[in-house]
Motif scaffolding. Structure first.
Motif, PDB file in Angstrom:
ATOM      1  N   LYS A   1      69.395  -2.577  45.499  1.00 39.84           N
ATOM      2  CA  LYS A   1      68.132  -2.704  44.772  1.00 39.84           C
ATOM      3  C   LYS A   1      67.080  -1.716  45.281  1.00 39.84           C
ATOM      4  O   LYS A   1      66.276  -1.199  44.511  1.00 39.84           O
ATOM      5  N   ALA A   2      67.118  -1.418  46.579  1.00 38.79           N
ATOM      6  CA  ALA A   2      66.156  -0.487  47.181  1.00 38.79           C
ATOM      7  C   ALA A   2      66.568   0.973  46.978  1.00 38.79           C
ATOM      8  O   ALA A   2      65.840   1.878  47.379  1.00 38.79           O
ATOM      9  N   GLY A   3      67.733   1.202  46.380  1.00 40.62           N
ATOM     10  CA  GLY A   3      68.205   2.563  46.151  1.00 40.62           C
ATOM     11  C   GLY A   3      68.714   3.225  47.423  1.00 40.62           C
ATOM     12  O   GLY A   3      68.738   4.444  47.535  1.00 40.62           O
ATOM     13  N   GLN A   4      69.146   2.414  48.394  1.00 37.27           N
ATOM     14  CA  GLN A   4      69.595   2.934  49.686  1.00 37.27           C
ATOM     15  C   GLN A   4      71.085   3.244  49.721  1.00 37.27           C
ATOM     16  O   GLN A   4      71.571   3.771  50.711  1.00 37.27           O
ATOM     17  N   ILE A   5      71.800   2.897  48.670  1.00 34.48           N
ATOM     18  CA  ILE A   5      73.221   3.244  48.582  1.00 34.48           C
ATOM     19  C   ILE A   5      73.302   4.439  47.632  1.00 34.48           C
ATOM     20  O   ILE A   5      72.909   4.350  46.475  1.00 34.48           O
ATOM     21  N   GLU A   6      73.817   5.542  48.137  1.00 36.44           N
ATOM     22  CA  GLU A   6      73.873   6.765  47.342  1.00 36.44           C
ATOM     23  C   GLU A   6      74.827   6.595  46.162  1.00 36.44           C
ATOM     24  O   GLU A   6      75.956   6.146  46.337  1.00 36.44           O
ATOM     25  N   PHE A   7      74.354   6.930  44.959  1.00 32.68           N
ATOM     26  CA  PHE A   7      75.258   6.829  43.817  1.00 32.68           C
ATOM     27  C   PHE A   7      76.056   8.110  43.666  1.00 32.68           C
ATOM     28  O   PHE A   7      75.551   9.191  43.875  1.00 32.68           O
TER      29      PHE A   7
ATOM     30  N   CYS B   1      67.006   0.276  38.811  1.00 32.72           N
ATOM     31  CA  CYS B   1      66.740   1.396  39.717  1.00 32.72           C
ATOM     32  C   CYS B   1      65.297   1.411  40.199  1.00 32.72           C
ATOM     33  O   CYS B   1      64.420   0.809  39.593  1.00 32.72           O
ATOM     34  N   THR B   2      65.094   2.160  41.256  1.00 32.34           N
ATOM     35  CA  THR B   2      63.743   2.447  41.707  1.00 32.34           C
ATOM     36  C   THR B   2      63.115   3.402  40.691  1.00 32.34           C
ATOM     37  O   THR B   2      63.838   4.066  39.941  1.00 32.34           O
ATOM     38  N   PRO B   3      61.785   3.503  40.658  1.00 33.22           N
ATOM     39  CA  PRO B   3      61.144   4.376  39.657  1.00 33.22           C
ATOM     40  C   PRO B   3      61.630   5.824  39.678  1.00 33.22           C
ATOM     41  O   PRO B   3      61.745   6.445  38.628  1.00 33.22           O
ATOM     42  N   ARG B   4      61.977   6.350  40.835  1.00 32.88           N
ATOM     43  CA  ARG B   4      62.407   7.756  40.880  1.00 32.88           C
ATOM     44  C   ARG B   4      63.761   7.987  40.221  1.00 32.88           C
ATOM     45  O   ARG B   4      64.119   9.110  39.897  1.00 32.88           O
ATOM     46  N   HIS B   5      64.546   6.930  40.031  1.00 37.41           N
ATOM     47  CA  HIS B   5      65.855   7.059  39.393  1.00 37.41           C
ATOM     48  C   HIS B   5      65.906   6.426  38.005  1.00 37.41           C
ATOM     49  O   HIS B   5      66.987   6.225  37.463  1.00 37.41           O
TER      50      HIS B   5
ATOM     51  N   GLY C   1      63.767   3.523  36.983  1.00 40.20           N
ATOM     52  CA  GLY C   1      63.102   2.225  36.889  1.00 40.20           C
ATOM     53  C   GLY C   1      63.893   1.223  36.077  1.00 40.20           C
ATOM     54  O   GLY C   1      65.117   1.128  36.201  1.00 40.20           O
ATOM     55  N   THR C   2      63.200   0.496  35.202  1.00 36.31           N
ATOM     56  CA  THR C   2      63.864  -0.543  34.412  1.00 36.31           C
ATOM     57  C   THR C   2      64.657   0.023  33.236  1.00 36.31           C
ATOM     58  O   THR C   2      65.218  -0.732  32.453  1.00 36.31           O
ATOM     59  N   GLY C   3      64.758   1.347  33.154  1.00 40.54           N
ATOM     60  CA  GLY C   3      65.567   1.983  32.112  1.00 40.54           C
ATOM     61  C   GLY C   3      66.942   2.386  32.617  1.00 40.54           C
ATOM     62  O   GLY C   3      67.723   3.004  31.899  1.00 40.54           O
ATOM     63  N   ALA C   4      67.258   2.021  33.879  1.00 36.88           N
ATOM     64  CA  ALA C   4      68.557   2.370  34.467  1.00 36.88           C
ATOM     65  C   ALA C   4      68.917   1.335  35.527  1.00 36.88           C
ATOM     66  O   ALA C   4      68.059   0.589  36.006  1.00 36.88           O
TER      67      ALA C   4
END
Length: 185
Positions: free
Chosen positions: A85-91, A161-165, A167-170
């Motif tokens: 949720k925090a975007g700490q796992i690299e996709f 996603c976090t806003p930089r990736h 947000g609520t659209g991903a």
């Protein structure tokens, strides 16, 4: 104004330049309503080809454009979901479903998940968009993706996603791995 106020103002304005452009940037142009209506109509048209993939549409969980998505399969560690949720796992892979018909998005998502499993991808990003519909109903692709991913055996969990990736659209997707890199964490 008094002379000392004028001097103070002049001192504060030193180095300031007049803006040369007098036209406001109002953002991107509005979408053509007929084109949007046509795309929406095409998105809900059934496809003649029926592909059995295990993803059911009988009960679709409607979600709002700004709703955050979050789901974890039983047994998935909370610490992993917090990191996701925090975007700490690299996709390691990304898929964009913008502008697709529902059936097309379903087929491409199924193929993407199969490819991710083949390459032992741990985390991926899926951009579903969050288009608010003119008729006031919920975003179609976002709602379907939310429902389909809960059914797919390869999916351990997902979170907006976090806003930089996006947000609520991903969403970030946490996927099962087999034995290529050892046990799942």
């Amino acid at each position: 104004m008094q002379d000392d106020e004028i001097d103070l103002f002049a001192a504060q304005m030193r180095g300031v330049r007049r803006i040369q452009v007098d036209i406001a940037d109002t953002g991107k142009p509005r979408a053509d309503r007929l084109q949007v209506a046509s795309r929406r109509h095409n998105a809900i048209q059934p496809n003649d080809r029926v592909k059995v993939d295990g993803l059911s549409d009988q009960f679709v969980i409607d979600v709002g454009a700004e709703d955050e998505l979050y789901w974890a399969r039983d047994g998935v560690q909370e610490s992993q979901m917090r990191k996701l949720k925090a975007g700490q796992i690299e996709f390691e892979g990304s898929l964009d479903l913008h502008g697709m018909r529902v059936e097309q998005a379903r087929e491409i998502l199924w193929e993407f998940l199969a490819e991710a499993a083949k390459h032992e991808v741990r985390c991926a990003r899926v951009t579903h968009g969050k288009a608010a519909r003119v008729d006031g109903k919920r975003p179609m692709i976002k709602s379907h993706v939310n429902t389909w991913l809960r059914q797919h055996p390869q999916v351990l969990g997902f979170a907006s996603c976090t806003p930089r990736h996006g947000g609520t659209g991903a969403i970030y997707l946490l996927l099962k791995r087999t034995m290529m890199e050892g046990r799942d964490e």
